[in-house]
Enzyme design. Structure first.
Site, PDB file in Angstrom:
ATOM      1  N   ASP A 130       0.763  -1.246  -0.049  1.00  0.00           N
ATOM      2  CA  ASP A 130       0.053  -0.002   0.090  1.00  0.00           C
ATOM      3  C   ASP A 130       0.767   1.127  -0.061  1.00  0.00           C
ATOM      4  OD1 ASP A 130      -2.290   1.864   0.797  1.00  0.00           O
ATOM      5  OD2 ASP A 130      -3.303  -0.104   0.936  1.00  0.00           O
ATOM      6  N   HIS A 193      -4.505   5.338   4.410  1.00  0.00           N
ATOM      7  CA  HIS A 193      -5.092   4.067   3.507  1.00  0.00           C
ATOM      8  C   HIS A 193      -4.603   2.755   3.866  1.00  0.00           C
ATOM      9  CE1 HIS A 193      -5.837   1.718  -0.083  1.00  0.00           C
ATOM     10  NE2 HIS A 193      -6.824   2.557  -0.088  1.00  0.00           N
ATOM     11  N   SER A 512     -11.202  -0.366  -2.002  1.00  0.00           N
ATOM     12  CA  SER A 512      -9.874  -0.729  -0.957  1.00  0.00           C
ATOM     13  C   SER A 512     -10.413  -1.499   0.307  1.00  0.00           C
ATOM     14  CB  SER A 512      -9.232   0.346  -0.799  1.00  0.00           C
ATOM     15  OG  SER A 512      -8.600   1.086  -1.917  1.00  0.00           O
TER      16      SER A 512
END
Length: 1184
Positions: A130, A193, A512
């Site tokens: 990521d 994220h 995601s």
């Protein structure tokens, strides 16, 4: 004297701030503040990074990292769940926690049963690739480290050494390995994220957490390998970096690898070989790679539905397009953990409703509220002082609604949806004003409720969602660019609560969020299979787990359309871990390749053959049937919804123990073909699910999706037709001017990516002052100081003689555009270059030029990869692409300028779908280097300051513009303005020029130049003093200077930019197509324009008009200066524009394109804005 205004530098400063924000776009994956409240079509934009979603208006922070906007109507995150920073929890042994987990309350994917069988992942390692991570979050914890795969840092170092890994650090017992593969030496800007994704996969918050419920991921007891990968040096380098991360994860023992990022619409075939090998390596070792499908919905992005004529509207890209990955779509379940509020209804019952807050209201406090309509007018807020304003969504931005309420004295805002079954929307933060979003149903209840009080509860609860079970509108559709079936499966991805940076928690939406849940389920299922099937190899267990997981998924049903959501949107359906864990049967295609059936092209009747596998020791009796459906069409567009056709009858089959058996289902859709072809003329999908039950009265046991295309999918058109061929002047991304359908303005001050998105040929218009400087020997255009700008325009378009702010297509009699060039090196219409809106991915794009005999005289270099222009919402996803390699400067393959004449400019390309044939698009281009011949003498009357030329110009191509230019110094900037001819062909010369500060500058006769330009871009110019000297009777002197005694040049050089010739209806007769007066015998037949017709019609016939209804070149204000202070304000700006030609994006490297675009937006915007303000002011003053 007209008073001129100073530049509005306050507005300029704001514009520069906006540009700076755009360039510093670093998405932070937390909830983007919603700034718009205007309904939009339900699509989204993917960025080449992690796939969380910004679900209302695109934020300026979306250019680089995780989030990708949803359909302009949904929420990204719930900031109300943020916690203050805390010290990270210990990662060593901790007693079992008693606080309830989020999954205890709501477990739509039924993970808990599988967790128990697989020990919650204890002893396994999982990897997350990521953009960044917070390594100190409290959720990174093991309950019992004695069960860990890596007991210590020394164990990790030993494993690294075995595989030659010399980098990466041990963080703690939970995070066994961390490394930054981006090699940029920077701390990750986005830590949220990857932190959020990792929490869904393997988070394990302690009982001391301040949250009301404890975060527990799918594999809470697994150790993490965190691998940072971000775009630094282009997409190819990016793919190679994550390929290395994949190899390292496999070598370090990862059971599963999660990759929640993607590059929309990119084809697997275009990935570097080392990336493909990394996928194969993971598969061979039995390591599952789970990817997110993307948040781009479909072709067209968030504002447009795909056209029903173009069925290849899928945008799933890489790495999700890889066959070996398990690609996950997002859906919203029918229940959700949410904040709540309570009201007393008319019958004194307590009614709880879900709310999504920005700046929470005080919990357990009763607030009064008042209805405020849509929050637009002052009267709407007459009763809100000291209360909450209840406002309906619509008409104006959320930010304005909240600001208006605050101004009226409201203590908070409740905005309710104007759509039924909508997704929740996070509201913007306006001065810390408490605000919340609620459903339309609940908003109407509050509006009508006699008791106008509401209480916000402290503890979130699980409540039904307004949308019900539904595929997320942002979730990317398949097929892939290569034509393969994706996504594979769906999981909850809407408003998922998980860990974020700084020891906080927040809700995010996106595929995601769907992927790590499936990754965790796959890891648990493979761990279960290690015990259940010990004789299988790891790769065999991986293959079985993927097939079982897809077969046991539940096909999601659209209650509104009474049909199953398309397999191109949901894959096999919603993941169900409990069914997968208990499964003894699964279903595949007839070759046992995968649990999906791709039929490719089909006719009206076809068969679907599947293989049913029974791994139990008993024979199994099943019932099966097939659903048949297609796309729903709304007008000219796909509605992005299913349309049910029919279902086959249920049949019975028995599968022997430990065996398999094929089932064939005949499909006959012939009775629908006529109507469907009328709606989708280029073909349509016939698709559905073959479903199995053990008992007709019970739920579905398993199913398999199938997809066929009624038509020739491989040979669907890859390129949108040229804008020149549009009947109404519009294209998919371009709205025609209702008053002038052929108006195609050039780039000007607004960078082309933001507007001119269509298929056409571009060229360049160079102003006379620049051409003059070049002809006088200036080699570097950066040294030219000028008020004018070199502008990219569209071949075949021309401006009005008195106004160059708008360009219009000028056509031959046969309707084709008058695309002409004069490749003489003056920078004015010297070349053509291809710009295209691609509807599909293509390969091997090449431009070539053919002469009238069909011989190829020039061929461009090949552009190997072309990506469909799936979205034009952001600069990073264009609605068209300019291909620098296709630029033709009028020369043959030997570098010599070709002879004058008409040529075919052909663009060839091939769709990348299997079985596709080469396609091409042709344009006619005229090449003409003939310099206009102009008058050699003129007379000037000092009485009315009129200049009369001795003769009209003679040109090979039609005259585009005939003007008098004058140049003067406005402060320190050389400024050029133009005078159009009077109706009788004379020119009225001004005595002075006005400056921007309101002053005047006296003009001398030597300041004036006679300029003639034809439609191929050839330019001739002569100083007025030379024209006067050429007259036998010398004119009266104007007192400003003496007429020079030097004779004028006979054949000045040329230029061009484009428009119909200057014709004066009352002056009879004027020139014919040869540029000679009709009463004079031509020496030869008039030259033709390439269409087979004489370019210039005689003036006594009605002048040609463009789509604006005006004759190009006609002068509304007789003899007045055309104050075309063009768009450049300094030599720096001119240099920027010139160099921009070599920076325009191609499809070879999309992330590089993004950098180019951002740089160009900033550099051109500033200088362009200054000059634009100058120009606008002057034009307004001219009209007064």
């Amino acid at each position: 004297m007209r008073k001129k205004q100073k530049l509005p530098f306050d507005k300029l400063a704001i514009a520069l701030m906006s540009t700076s924000i755009l360039l510093n776009a670093q998405s932070d994956i937390k909830a983007n503040t919603v700034t718009e409240d205007t309904p939009a079509t339900e699509q989204a934009v993917e960025t080449p990074q992690p796939t969380a979603v910004s679900e209302e208006a695109p934020s300026s922070k979306e250019t680089k990292t995780p989030q990708t906007p949803d359909d302009a109507e949904e929420t990204v995150a719930d900031k109300a769940n943020d916690l203050a920073p805390q010290a990270p929890a210990k990662t060593t042994d901790t007693p079992a926690t008693s606080k309830a987990t989020i999954r205890d309350l709501n477990d739509p994917s039924q993970v808990k049963t599988l967790q128990e069988k697989a020990g919650k992942g204890a002893g396994t390692v999982v990897a997350v690739i990521d953009a960044g991570f917070d390594k100190n979050h409290e959720a990174w914890r093991l309950t019992d480290k004695t069960k860990a795969r890596y007991q210590s840092k020394e164990d990790l170092e030993k494993a690294k050494k075995e595989h030659g890994i010399t980098y990466g650090e041990w963080v703690n017992d939970k995070i066994a390995y961390y490394h930054d593969y981006s090699k940029d030496g920077k701390t990750a800007v986005d830590q949220e994220h990857g932190t959020h994704v990792s929490g869904i996969l393997s988070g394990n918050a302690p009982s001391e957490t301040k949250e009301p419920y404890r975060l527990e991921g799918a594999m809470p007891e697994a150790q993490l390998l965190l691998m940072r990968v971000e775009i630094v040096n282009g997409l190819a380098d990016y793919a190679r970096n994550y390929a290395q991360a994949i190899r390292d994860a496999v070598n370090l023992g990862a059971k599963v690898i999660n990759m929640s990022f993607g590059n929309a619409a990119l084809a697997y075939a275009n990935l570097p070989d080392e990336t493909k090998k990394a996928f194969d390596y993971a598969k061979s070792k039995g390591v599952s790679i789970v990817t997110s499908a993307g948040n781009d919905s479909s072709f067209g992005g968030k504002t447009r539905l795909p056209l029903a004529d173009h069925p290849d509207y899928g945008v799933v890209g890489t790495p999700a397009a890889a066959d070996s990955t398990l690609t996950v779509a997002s859906y919203s379940p029918d229940k959700q953990l949410t904040e709540t509020a309570t009201v007393k209804t008319a019958d004194q019952q307590d009614k709880e409703m879900p709310v999504l807050s920005t700046n929470r209201f005080e919990p357990n406090k009763a607030y009064d509220y008042a209805y405020a309509n849509r929050g637009m007018k002052e009267d709407d807020f007459k009763d809100v002082k000291g209360k909450i304003a209840l406002i309906e969504r619509g008409d104006i931005d959320f930010k304005d609604k909240i600001a208006n309420a605050k101004k009226a004295g409201a203590v908070g805002v409740l905005i309710y949806d104007n759509q039924d079954k909508g997704f929740p929307i996070e509201l913007p933060n306006v001065d810390q004003m408490p605000a919340a979003f609620i459903s339309r149903k609940d908003g109407l209840l509050l509006k009508e409720n006699p008791q106008k009080t509401i209480t916000f509860n402290a503890t979130p609860k699980v409540l039904p969602t307004a949308s019900g079970t539904k595929l997320s509108r942002f979730s990317s559709w398949g097929l892939t660019a290569d034509g393969n079936i994706k996504p594979d499966i769906a999981a909850p991805g809407q408003d998922i609560l998980s860990s974020v940076a700084n020891n906080k928690y927040a809700k995010l939406s996106g595929t995601s969020m769907s992927a790590p849940l499936v990754a965790g389920i796959m890891g648990l299922l493979q761990k279960q299979y290690e015990t259940q099937y010990p004789d299988m190899t790891p790769s065999e267990r991986l293959d079985l787990a993927k097939k079982v997981l897809m077969s046991s998924a539940t096909a999601l049903y659209d209650e509104d359309e009474k049909a199953y959501f398309s397999p191109r949107q949901q894959g096999a359906g919603a993941v169900d871990a409990k069914k997968a864990s208990a499964a003894t049967m699964y279903v595949t295609d007839k070759d046992n390749t995968s649990s999906k059936v791709h039929l490719n092209n089909v006719s009206d009747t076809f068969e679907v053959t599947v293989t049913v596998h029974n791994k139990s020791d008993k024979p199994q009796e099943l019932y099966y049937q097939a659903t048949v459906q297609t796309d729903k069409v709304d007008g000219k567009h796909f509605a992005l919804a299913p349309k049910a056709l029919y279902e086959t009858s249920w049949q019975k089959i028995t599968i022997p123990a430990n065996s398999s058996k094929q089932v064939t289902v005949p499909i006959d859709a012939s009775r629908f073909s006529k109507d469907l072809l009328a709606q989708m003329k280029n073909g349509y999908f016939l698709e559905g699910f073959v479903r199995f039950k053990q008992d007709l009265t019970k739920e579905e046991l398993m199913s398999i999706p199938y997809i066929g295309f009624r038509g020739d999918f491989g040979n669907l058109s890859a390129l949108e037709k040229p804008i020149y061929d549009s009947k109404d002047g519009s294209s998919y991304y371009h709205e025609a001017n209702s008053d002038a359908k052929d108006q195609l303005d050039g780039d000007g001050l607004q960078f082309y990516a933001l507007k001119n998105n269509f298929t056409a040929l571009t060229t360049e218009s160079n102003p006379w002052m620049i051409i003059k400087a070049v002809k006088e020997g200036v080699e570097n255009i950066e040294d030219i100081e000028s008020s004018e700008i070199t502008e990219t325009i569209f071949a075949g378009t021309f401006a009005k003689q008195d106004d160059d702010s708008h360009y219009y297509i000028h056509r031959h009699a046969n309707g084709k555009p008058y695309a002409a060039i004069s490749p003489n090196g003056d920078g004015n219409r010297d070349y053509v270059q291809f710009q295209g809106t691609f509807l599909r991915n293509a390969k091997n794009l090449v431009a070539e030029v053919l002469d009238k005999e069909g011989n190829v005289v020039w061929t461009s270099e090949v552009t190997e990869q072309v990506v469909k222009n799936y979205n034009n919402d952001l600069a990073s996803t264009l609605g068209s692409t300019r291909f620098e390699k296709t630029r033709w400067d009028g020369k043959d393959k030997d570098g010599k300028v070709v002879a004058n004449g008409t040529y075919t400019y052909r663009v060839r390309y091939t769709p990348i779908s299997s079985g596709a044939k080469e396609q091409h698009t042709d344009f006619d281009v005229i090449v003409d280097n003939t310099t206009p011949e102009v008058a050699t003498s003129a007379t000037f009357s000092t009485e009315d300051r009129r200049l009369t030329l001795a003769s009209k110009p003679k040109t090979s191509q039609p005259v585009y513009r005939e003007r008098i230019a004058y140049t003067y110094m406005d402060e320190d900037l050389p400024t050029t303005e133009y005078i159009s001819p009077n109706e009788d062909g004379t020119f009225t010369l001004p005595e002075e020029a006005e400056t921007m500060e309101g002053g005047t500058v006296p003009l001398k006769m030597s300041d004036f130049t006679y300029v003639v330009e034809d439609m191929a871009g050839n330019i001739t110019y002569t100083p007025v003093t030379k024209l006067l000297e050429g007259h036998s009777n010398k004119p009266e002197q104007d007192g400003s200077d003496q007429v020079p005694d030097k004779k004028p040049e006979t054949k000045p050089e040329q230029d061009g930019s484009g428009q119909a010739p200057d014709k004066k209806p009352e002056t009879k007769p004027e020139q014919d197509g040869s540029g000679q007066a009709p009463d004079k015998k031509p020496e030869a037949k008039p030259e033709q324009d390439g269409s087979g017709q004489t370019p210039d019609k005689k003036p006594e016939t009605k002048p040609e008009k463009d789509s604006s209804g005006q004759t190009p070149g006609k002068t509304p204000q007789k003899g007045q200066p055309s104050r075309t202070l063009e768009k450049r304000s300094s030599k720096r700006a001119l240099a920027t524009k010139a160099s921009a030609r070599d920076q325009l994006p191609t499809t070879n490297d999309k992330d590089t394109n993004r950098l180019h675009l951002l740089k160009l937006v900033m550099t051109t915007f500033f200088f362009g804005l200054v000059a634009h303000i100058f120009k606008t002011k002057r034009q307004k003053e001219t009209k007064k």
